[in-house]
Each structure stands twice: as structure tokens, then as C-alpha cells.
Motif scaffolding. Structure first.
Motif, short mmCIF file in Angstrom:
data_model
loop_
_atom_site.label_atom_id
_atom_site.label_comp_id
_atom_site.label_asym_id
_atom_site.label_seq_id
_atom_site.Cartn_x
_atom_site.Cartn_y
_atom_site.Cartn_z
N VAL A 276 -21.94 -27.21 110.10
CA VAL A 276 -21.19 -28.25 110.80
C VAL A 276 -19.70 -27.91 110.79
O VAL A 276 -19.01 -28.02 111.81
CB VAL A 276 -21.43 -29.63 110.16
N ASP A 277 -19.21 -27.45 109.64
CA ASP A 277 -17.80 -27.08 109.52
C ASP A 277 -17.46 -25.91 110.45
O ASP A 277 -16.43 -25.90 111.12
CB ASP A 277 -17.51 -26.70 108.06
N LEU A 278 -18.36 -24.92 110.51
CA LEU A 278 -18.17 -23.75 111.38
C LEU A 278 -18.03 -24.19 112.85
O LEU A 278 -17.11 -23.75 113.55
CB LEU A 278 -19.36 -22.80 111.22
N SER A 298 -30.84 -36.17 105.56
CA SER A 298 -29.76 -37.02 106.05
C SER A 298 -28.40 -36.40 105.73
O SER A 298 -28.17 -35.94 104.61
CB SER A 298 -29.85 -38.40 105.39
N PRO A 299 -27.49 -36.39 106.70
CA PRO A 299 -26.13 -35.86 106.44
C PRO A 299 -25.45 -36.65 105.33
O PRO A 299 -25.61 -37.86 105.22
CB PRO A 299 -25.42 -36.07 107.79
N ASN A 300 -24.70 -35.93 104.51
CA ASN A 300 -23.97 -36.61 103.43
C ASN A 300 -22.56 -36.98 103.90
O ASN A 300 -22.15 -36.64 105.01
CB ASN A 300 -23.93 -35.71 102.18
N PRO A 301 -21.81 -37.71 103.08
CA PRO A 301 -20.46 -38.13 103.49
C PRO A 301 -19.54 -36.97 103.87
O PRO A 301 -18.69 -37.12 104.75
CB PRO A 301 -19.94 -38.87 102.25
N VAL A 302 -19.70 -35.82 103.21
CA VAL A 302 -18.85 -34.66 103.52
C VAL A 302 -19.03 -34.25 104.98
O VAL A 302 -18.05 -33.97 105.69
CB VAL A 302 -19.16 -33.48 102.59
N ILE A 303 -20.27 -34.22 105.44
CA ILE A 303 -20.55 -33.83 106.82
C ILE A 303 -19.98 -34.84 107.81
O ILE A 303 -19.34 -34.47 108.81
CB ILE A 303 -22.07 -33.66 107.03
N TRP A 304 -20.14 -36.13 107.51
CA TRP A 304 -19.59 -37.16 108.42
C TRP A 304 -18.06 -37.10 108.43
O TRP A 304 -17.44 -37.29 109.48
CB TRP A 304 -20.06 -38.54 108.00
N ARG A 305 -17.45 -36.81 107.28
CA ARG A 305 -15.98 -36.70 107.23
C ARG A 305 -15.50 -35.51 108.06
O ARG A 305 -14.48 -35.58 108.75
CB ARG A 305 -15.48 -36.58 105.79
N THR A 306 -16.24 -34.39 107.97
CA THR A 306 -15.90 -33.21 108.76
C THR A 306 -15.94 -33.54 110.25
O THR A 306 -15.03 -33.17 111.01
CB THR A 306 -16.89 -32.06 108.45
N LEU A 307 -16.98 -34.24 110.66
CA LEU A 307 -17.11 -34.62 112.07
C LEU A 307 -16.02 -35.60 112.50
O LEU A 307 -15.44 -35.46 113.59
CB LEU A 307 -18.49 -35.24 112.31
#
Length: 504
Positions: A276-278, A298-307
Motif C-alpha cells: 500500500v505504501d509503495l 482486515s487493514p490495520n490502522p497503519v494502512i488506513w493512515r497511509t491511505l
């Protein structure tokens, strides 16, 4: 039997059950060895309640002053993340041996309390207690966390002077320490000197190169690892995926993702986060969002924050609002989420929504972790917090910062106040930038050290755009090399340029 079960490779509660059975049958009275092995078993499976009961029985039995039991109690509380109780038990030991010191230092180190671990190591040295390999591994780990390169170098020299065996584990720890302390060239030297390298050693080197933005080196090291017939693991692929993310190498990242799946390695949430970051860093936010939505976990908070951060940069307000709901559902009490969301609204000039978000945060009493930067000077780690002027040399630091402001202004720098998304005056925004923690740490480093000593900063948050630009200018006008480790990666500033090439 209790001892034998506590030494099994797969920890279980079997030793604790045997101990309970022994007490119930009344066939034997526990002694110091029994208590030590049971406490060890409790520590290995984090059986806190059972360990408390054993501690109570120790007190009633009169064995509380036995060195074996005392050290076992320190280890038990430390492994159960009750570091305050571990410290209390350690302080009560009248005659502390090497095992007691090593156990407490290890407890601090594994709890992320690097400053305390290094402070205790100094106390241990002052008491004349000679460290062993176990102690040094914990100290090296603490150096890696805090960026204490001078102490890490001292440990390395100590090992060489004492002709201690620098085995695979210790050598790998040194590679990690040098990489995490911003001395990647020395990390490569130690790695190249290793006669035997296992998966952990290769992975440590790849991750180190990745966080320094040395993408080609990281991918070349992965190729060498494959040629050496060493099997990569999940950490190895985290390293190469992270390397691709730092340079926007989307096609290469996809190839490594396929390689990982072909290797039968089950992707973890961290691997999905790297992908996701890439995609987000490459500006493919829609693609990143679709990837997150189709994840089998399920996406974690880190992934949602990145988005959400990417939506802020690309002004995708509608999609960002949807993503923010997912984030707040998962972490309704995390202050960083509210700051990110309020900044997201502010970037779209939605001041009313921003104020509502901050009001909710205030009403719920949610606090934000402030920016914190540390610098090691003469073997001591100094910490600076954004807006906190409690340092003993506060006046001198303020004066030096004024000199920095004047000199970077002479270079034509205009503060990037647009990144301070509060609805306040321009002067207030400039003052907020002035108080950022890395600027305090850099000012202190310039005050206390001279060229060619490298100024090395460790920061708990991602560097802001203005601080990044200012640090580039400082490196040029003061003629100093500055290495900053933020939450994401390393930045090496030399003569007005950064190793990240402004892509971070």
C-alpha cells in the motif's frame, strides 16, 4: 521434571501444571531451584497471575533473598512487561551478580527503554562487573533503538580487545546497530567480514540498506543472498518491498511480491502495508485503496493512515473521508488519527470540519504524542521534545537557534508555513516550526560538536517538509554532515542535499 519441561523449545504451561500438582499432592516442598524454574516457565508464557502466586509462596517460604530466585523474579516481571516491578525487585538485590545486571538491562532494552538500559550498563561498569556476550547483546540492542553510536562502537572495540568470540548472533547485532545508528558503511564492513551468514544476517543487511534509501544495494544484496542459496524469510521480503517503496519501484515491488507468494511465505499485515505504501508513494492512491479493500485480512490502522495521508497530498477529499471513518472505527482514541484527519480537512480548506474534529479530540481528552528527537553527545543521549524548553542549556540553545534562523534566511529560505495547517497567523506558524524537536537537537549538536563529527539525530515522527528543507540548508552553511533517522527512514544531509533525493 519441572526443569526439563521449562527447557523445551516450545514454551507451554506444563511446568506450571506440574508445580501445582506437586503442591496439591504434598509430596515435596519447593526449594530455590523449584521456584527459579517455575518462574522461568511463567516468564516464557507470560503467565502473570500464576507468577504472582509463586512470588507470594517465595515470600512465605523464606527464600526471597536467594540470588537465583531474586534474578528469576526480575526476569519474570520484565518478560511480563511489568518493568516497574522488575526494577523494584532488582533494587532489592543486595549483592547483584552478572546475571541480575544482564537480566535488568535486557528487560529495559526489550521494553524499548533504551536510555534506562544504557544508564544501567554504565552503573554496572562503575561497580566493576564484567559484561558477557548476553549483556552486550542487550546493550547493542539499546544502542540500535536510541541511536547511541559512540556506546555501540565502544562495545565493538571492547569485544575485540577482550578477544571475545564474535559469533553469528553478535555480528548480526553489530550490523543492525551500525545500520540503525546511521553508519551504514560500517554495517556493510561488518557484514562483509562475516564468514557465515544465515537468513537473519542477510535480512538485517537488506533492511538496513533499505531504510537508508540504498535501493540498488539492497536489491543487489538480495540477489547475492539467492546466489548463496540462503532461503529468504518474511523479514527479507519486508526489506526488499520497503526498498522499492522508498524509490517508487512499482514493477519491481510487484515482482518481489510474486516471488514471496511463490516461496510459500504467507504475507503478513506488514507486507500488505509495504505494498500500500509503495503504491501511495507512486501516486497510485486509487490502486492502493483497491488493494487494501481486497486484502484477505482486515487493514490495520497503519494502512488506513497511509491511505489518508496520500488522499491529503492528492486532495482526494471524498475518498479520504471514507478512509477516515475506517481509521476512527479501529482506533477511536488515538490522537495521531485526529491530527491527521484535521490536517486532511485543513488541506482542503474545510476549516469547519477541522474545528469539529479537534473539538471532539478535546472533549474526549485525547492526547497526541509530541515530536521527540534525541542526539548522543560524549556517550550521553539528550532528548528534545517539540515546544519543550526544559533542557539545562535552554538559553544557549535558543541563542544558537536564532543564529540558525538568520543564516538560513540569508540563504533565501522562506518557511513552508502552508504545512502548518492550523488556522493561526503566519508568525505563529513560523514559531511552531522554530520549536520542532529535530531543530532543537541539531542546534545542540552544532553547539557541542565540531566538524568532521557527524550530527546524528533519532526522531520518533516523520520529518516535516520544512524541517527537511532547513536541515539541507544547515548542512551547507555550517559545513556539517547531518544524519536523521525518522519514523520511516534515514536522511543523510551533506552540502545542501539529502540522500532521499526529496522522495520520502
Amino acid at each position: 521434571m519441572i526443569r526439563a519441561c521449562s527447557q523445551l523449545q516450545s514454551p507451554s504451561k506444563e511446568p506450571i501444571l506440574l508445580y501445582k500438582k506437586m503442591l496439591k499432592r504434598g509430596c515435596a516442598t519447593p526449594n530455590t531451584f523449584t521456584f527459579s524454574f517455575v518462574l522461568k516457565a511463567c516468564s516464557m508464557v507470560s503467565a502473570f497471575e500464576e507468577g504472582l502466586q509463586v512470588h507470594s509462596q517465595v515470600l512465605r517460604s523464606g527464600f526471597s533473598s536467594c540470588p537465583f530466585v531474586e534474578t528469576a523474579l526480575v526476569n519474570f516481571y520484565a518478560k511480563c512487561e511489568q518493568i516497574g516491578l522488575a526494577q523494584k525487585m532488582f533494587d532489592e538485590i543486595s549483592d547483584k551478580n552478572l546475571i541480575a545486571w544482564s537480566t535488568m538491562i535486557s528487560g529495559y532494552s526489550k521494553s524499548g527503554m533504551a536510555k534506562e538500559a544504557l544508564g544501567l550498563f554504565r552503573d554496572m561498569q562503575m561497580r566493576g562487573v564484567f559484561p558477557d556476550e548476553v549483556t552486550l547483546l542487550s546493550v547493542i540492542s539499546a544502542c540500535s533503538v536510541s541511536g547511541a553510536l559512540d556506546i555501540g562502537r565502544w562495545v565493538h572495540t571492547f569485544v575485540e580487545k577482550q578477544s571475545m568470540k564474535c559469533d553469528l548472533e553478535l555480528s548480526t547485532a553489530f550490523v543492525n546497530m551500525y545500520a540503525k545508528c546511521g553508519c551504514i558503511e560500517r554495517a556493510k564492513e561488518v557484514f562483509d567480514e562475516m564468514l557465515v551468514r544465515d537468513t537473519k544476517a542477510w535480512s538485517t543487511m537488506i533492511v538496513g540498506l533499505a531504510i537508508h534509501g540504498l535501493v540498488e544495494d539492497a536489491l543487489e544484496t538480495f540477489r547475492r543472498m539467492e546466489e548463496a542459496k540462503v532461503t529468504p524469510n518474511h523479514v527479507t521480503f519486508l526489506g526488499v518491498l520497503s526498498a522499492c517503496a522508498h524509490s517508487g519501484l512499482v514493477s519491481e515491488g510487484r515482482r518481489f511480491w510474486s516471488n514471496m507468494l511463490e516461496s510459500k511465505i504467507q504475507p503478513s499485515i506488514e507486507h500488505y502495508g509495504c505494498m500500500v505504501d509503495l503504491l501511495c508513494r507512486a501516486g497510485r492512491v486509487e490502486e492502493a485503496h483497491a488493494f487494501a479493500e481486497t486484502m484477505p485480512i482486515s487493514p490495520n490502522p497503519v494502512i488506513w493512515r497511509t491511505l489518508l495521508s496520500s488522499c491529503r497530498r492528492t486532495r482526494m477529499l471524498e475518498k479520504g473521508h471514507i478512509i477516515a471513518q475506517h481509521l476512527l472505527e479501529l482506533e477511536p482514541n488515538n490522537g495521531d488519527n485526529y491530527i491527521l484527519l484535521s490536517n486532511f480537512y485543513a488541506s482542503g480548506l474545510q476549516w469547519e470540519k477541522m474545528m469539529v474534529t479537534r473539538k471532539k479530540m478535546k472533549e474526549r481528552g485525547i492526547k497526541v504524542i509530541p515530536g521527540c528527537s534525541s542526539i548522543e553527545v560524549d556517550g550521553f543521549v539528550h532528548e528534545f521534545v517539540t515546544g519543550d524548553w526544559s533542557h539545562a542549556e535552554e538559553k544557549a540553545i535558543r541563542e544558537f537557534l536564532r543564529d540558525i534562523v538568520e543564516r538560513i534566511r540569508d540563504e533565501g529560505h522562506e518557511p513552508l508555513v502552508s504545512n502548518i495547517l492550523h488556522n493561526v497567523s503566519k508568525d505563529e506558524k513560523q514559531y511552531n516550526l522554530f520549536e520542532h524537536s529535530e531543530r532543537l537537537a541539531i542546534a545542540y549538536g552544532l553547539m557541542k560538536t565540531k566538524s568532521p563529527i557527524v550530527i546524528r539525530i533519532v526522531k520518533n515522527l516523520r520529518a516535516c517538509e520544512d524541517c527537511h528543507e532547513v536541515t539541507k540548508i544547515i548542512s551547507k552553511v555550517y559545513g556539517r554532515e547531518i544524519v536523521v533517522r525518522d519514523r520511516v527512514r534515514f536522511h543523510k544531509f551533506v552540502d545542501g542535499t539529502c540522500s532521499c533525493k526529496d522522495y520520502w
